[in-house]
Design an enzyme around this catalytic site. Structure first.
Site, PDB file in Angstrom:
ATOM      1  CG  ASP A   1      -1.662  -1.286   1.419  1.00 38.89           C
ATOM      2  OD1 ASP A   1      -2.457  -1.622   0.533  1.00 38.89           O
ATOM      3  OD2 ASP A   1      -1.427  -1.981   2.422  1.00 38.89           O
TER       4      ASP A   1
ATOM      5  CE1 TYR B   1       3.146 -11.067   1.031  1.00 38.32           C
ATOM      6  CE2 TYR B   1       2.610 -12.352  -0.935  1.00 38.32           C
ATOM      7  CZ  TYR B   1       2.651 -11.136  -0.259  1.00 38.32           C
ATOM      8  OH  TYR B   1       2.193 -10.005  -0.892  1.00 38.32           O
TER       9      TYR B   1
ATOM     10  CD  GLN C   1       9.294   2.397  -3.040  1.00 36.59           C
ATOM     11  OE1 GLN C   1       9.336   3.576  -3.394  1.00 36.59           O
ATOM     12  NE2 GLN C   1       8.167   1.713  -3.054  1.00 36.59           N
TER      13      GLN C   1
ATOM     14  NE  ARG D   1       5.985  -9.288   0.376  1.00 38.45           N
ATOM     15  CZ  ARG D   1       6.300  -9.239   1.661  1.00 38.45           C
ATOM     16  NH1 ARG D   1       6.927 -10.255   2.220  1.00 38.45           N
ATOM     17  NH2 ARG D   1       5.986  -8.184   2.386  1.00 38.45           N
ATOM     18  N   GLY D   2       3.387  -9.819  -4.018  1.00 37.48           N
ATOM     19  CA  GLY D   2       2.444  -8.693  -3.899  1.00 37.48           C
ATOM     20  C   GLY D   2       2.201  -7.964  -5.206  1.00 37.48           C
ATOM     21  CD  GLU D   3      -0.857  -3.521  -6.933  1.00 40.92           C
ATOM     22  OE1 GLU D   3      -1.709  -4.179  -6.337  1.00 40.92           O
ATOM     23  OE2 GLU D   3      -1.123  -2.417  -7.454  1.00 40.92           O
ATOM     24  CG  ASP D   4       5.968  -1.037  -5.887  1.00 43.06           C
ATOM     25  OD1 ASP D   4       5.589  -0.501  -6.941  1.00 43.06           O
ATOM     26  OD2 ASP D   4       7.004  -0.704  -5.292  1.00 43.06           O
TER      27      ASP D   4
HETATM   28  O1  TRH Z   1       4.701  -6.058   0.834  1.00 41.86           O
HETATM   29  P1  TRH Z   1       3.832  -6.694  -0.167  1.00 41.86           P
HETATM   30  O2  TRH Z   1       3.505  -8.077   0.077  1.00 41.86           O
HETATM   31  O3  TRH Z   1       2.523  -5.840  -0.319  1.00 41.86           O
HETATM   32  C1  TRH Z   1       1.256  -6.402  -0.489  1.00 41.86           C
HETATM   33  C2  TRH Z   1       0.727  -6.326  -1.855  1.00 41.86           C
HETATM   34  O4  TRH Z   1       0.730  -5.024  -2.353  1.00 41.86           O
HETATM   35  C3  TRH Z   1      -0.670  -6.858  -1.879  1.00 41.86           C
HETATM   36  O5  TRH Z   1      -1.229  -6.802  -3.160  1.00 41.86           O
HETATM   37  C4  TRH Z   1      -1.499  -6.050  -0.934  1.00 41.86           C
HETATM   38  O6  TRH Z   1      -2.781  -6.485  -0.911  1.00 41.86           O
HETATM   39  C5  TRH Z   1      -0.877  -6.123   0.411  1.00 41.86           C
HETATM   40  O7  TRH Z   1       0.453  -5.666   0.363  1.00 41.86           O
HETATM   41  C6  TRH Z   1      -1.635  -5.283   1.397  1.00 41.86           C
HETATM   42  O8  TRH Z   1       4.544  -6.626  -1.611  1.00 41.86           O
HETATM   43  P2  TRH Z   1       4.809  -5.421  -2.607  1.00 41.86           P
HETATM   44  O9  TRH Z   1       3.542  -4.941  -3.211  1.00 41.86           O
HETATM   45  O10 TRH Z   1       5.828  -5.889  -3.505  1.00 41.86           O
HETATM   46  O11 TRH Z   1       5.399  -4.258  -1.711  1.00 41.86           O
HETATM   47  C7  TRH Z   1       6.692  -4.288  -1.208  1.00 41.86           C
HETATM   48  C8  TRH Z   1       7.297  -2.905  -1.244  1.00 41.86           C
HETATM   49  O12 TRH Z   1       8.501  -2.899  -0.513  1.00 41.86           O
HETATM   50  C9  TRH Z   1       7.668  -2.467  -2.665  1.00 41.86           C
HETATM   51  O13 TRH Z   1       7.400  -1.078  -2.819  1.00 41.86           O
HETATM   52  C10 TRH Z   1       9.168  -2.685  -2.730  1.00 41.86           C
HETATM   53  C11 TRH Z   1       9.544  -2.372  -1.319  1.00 41.86           C
HETATM   54  N1  TRH Z   1      10.810  -2.934  -0.839  1.00 41.86           N
HETATM   55  C12 TRH Z   1      11.807  -2.056  -0.453  1.00 41.86           C
HETATM   56  O14 TRH Z   1      11.644  -0.822  -0.542  1.00 41.86           O
HETATM   57  N2  TRH Z   1      12.970  -2.566   0.044  1.00 41.86           N
HETATM   58  C13 TRH Z   1      13.195  -3.906   0.151  1.00 41.86           C
HETATM   59  O15 TRH Z   1      14.265  -4.321   0.617  1.00 41.86           O
HETATM   60  C14 TRH Z   1      12.171  -4.791  -0.298  1.00 41.86           C
HETATM   61  C15 TRH Z   1      12.398  -6.283  -0.214  1.00 41.86           C
HETATM   62  C16 TRH Z   1      11.002  -4.275  -0.785  1.00 41.86           C
END
Ligand code: TRH
Length: 377
Positions: free
Chosen positions: A17, A193, A255, A271-274
């Site tokens: 999010d 996860y 990021q 994983r997830g979205e971003d």
């Molecule tokens: O953390 P997530 O599992 O987020 C999830 C999904 O968005 C899912 O669809 C949603 O319903 C749920 O949250 C609530 O995975 P996601 O989307 O990849 O987000 C991780 C964020 O963390 C992404 O912006 C990349 C960032 N990130 C870093 O900034 N540094 C890191 O070391 C890593 C591993 C990730």
């Protein structure tokens, strides 16, 4: 006059999010000269990816974005010209009243979750609910023309390609994280996860003739890694070797650094979205651990994406990729499908770059939003 945007982010769990909204807010401010307030209800999740964030204050500037702590007790404020409710979060009632009081109502949009399903094209831009005459619209990110596109900063692909052509820059970056892979090692990043299928994947990597260096940012998968390694504790900085596999735990980085990590690796589990989208911009083969939803509806999303992504692959490579992704998302046995995938490595690598370039032809999500507002007024 600069267009004013309010983006509301309620952190449900994990980092998606805030990851998505922070990226969007920065891009609107930096590339479209918008005045952006980002309302976040949990600054601690934000701090993980942006360590400069002060979790104690109610207002702060970060990279040109006016970051506000979204308080439980809302303090009256004027509504912006464009209001984004991320992932169906409920706006404060008083804020909606402020929206209704404006002479010209704001453009109000729900930024939805990313899906490759076909219905997304038909639903993108449709009206949703109304509040006292203020209409809310659906905004669906997506991979196909007719959707809202994907978040992609200007020049991202070019910067990524330049970095991948610069071994020294990559080495320097990896060294800054304490990573010193042996020459010729296959680099894999692992962000996922909890996953019972991990052990079978690590088994096959450890037994491979090819040396692998696995980089695991601190997070939910660590428990499974620890069990497989049979160690008491597993902390950031730890390095363990089993057979030809070296496992290294990395900190959760900002990021921009995470992007670079993806660009350095030969294969990225995300994983997830971003992170899923960022791995696609990395132009390298990937493995997606999709966010689980009730009644397994996430599996439809997985199939929809695979349907699009595997277009143009040879039948054997396509079958190997589908088998691997399905095993990963059903706690299945990864050994056989990983071995199958390795047989198609050059094709997978070529395909990942082609997919990235093809997706890069679409307008990016922030630009689409800005254009939408331009058309709307
Ligand atoms: O953390 P997530 O599992 O987020 C999830 C999904 O968005 C899912 O669809 C949603 O319903 C749920 O949250 C609530 O995975 P996601 O989307 O990849 O987000 C991780 C964020 O963390 C992404 O912006 C990349 C960032 N990130 C870093 O900034 N540094 C890191 O070391 C890593 C591993 C990730």
């Amino acid at each position: 006059m600069k267009v004013r945007w309010d983006i509301f982010c309620s952190v449900v769990d994990n980092f998606g999010d805030i990851g998505v909204t922070w990226r969007l807010a920065r891009q609107l401010a930096a590339e479209h000269a918008c005045t952006v307030r980002l309302w976040v209800d949990d600054l601690r999740a934000f701090e993980r990816m942006c360590p400069e964030v002060d979790v104690q204050v109610s207002q702060q500037w970060q990279e040109g974005v006016d970051v506000r702590h979204w308080p439980r007790d809302w303090v009256a404020t004027k509504s912006a010209d464009v209001v984004i409710a991320a992932f169906a979060c409920q706006l404060p009632h008083d804020y909606m009243e402020a929206m209704a009081q404006r002479k010209r109502p704001p453009l109000w949009m729900n930024l939805d979750y990313l899906s490759a399903e076909g219905w997304v094209v038909g639903c993108h831009g449709l009206p949703s609910v109304k509040f006292k005459g203020v209409q809310k619209y659906f905004f669906f990110p997506g991979f196909q023309p007719g959707t809202g596109g994907l978040l992609r900063e200007s020049g991202l692909i070019e910067r990524r390609q330049a970095f991948q052509l610069d071994p020294e820059a990559q080495q320097q970056f990896l060294q800054s994280l304490g990573v010193f892979p042996p020459a010729g090692a296959r680099l894999i990043s692992l962000f996922a996860y909890e996953n019972a299928g991990l052990a079978s994947w690590l088994d096959v990597l450890a037994a491979d003739r090819q040396v692998t260096h696995l980089l695991v940012p601190h997070g939910r998968i660590l428990g499974d890694v620890q069990r497989w390694l049979e160690v008491e504790v597993l902390a950031v900085g730890d390095v363990h070797q089993r057979g030809t596999l070296t496992v290294q735990v990395l900190p959760f980085v900002r990021q921009e650094q995470y992007d670079r990590l993806l660009w350095c690796c030969d294969f990225n589990a995300v994983r997830g979205e971003d992170s899923f989208v960022r791995a696609q911009w990395a132009g390298r083969p990937l493995l997606w651990h999709i966010y689980r939803q009730d009644e397994d509806i996430h599996l439809d999303k997985l199939d929809a994406f695979l349907g699009l992504y595997t277009e143009g692959l040879s039948p054997a490579a396509k079958a190997a990729l589908i088998a691997l992704w399905q095993a990963w998302n059903a706690d299945g046995d990864m050994a056989k499908s990983w071995t199958m995938l390795l047989e198609h490595w050059p094709e997978m690598t070529r395909h990942a770059e082609e997919w990235c370039l093809e997706q890069g032809l679409q307008a990016d999500l922030a630009t689409t939003l800005v254009q939408l507002y331009g058309n709307w007024i």
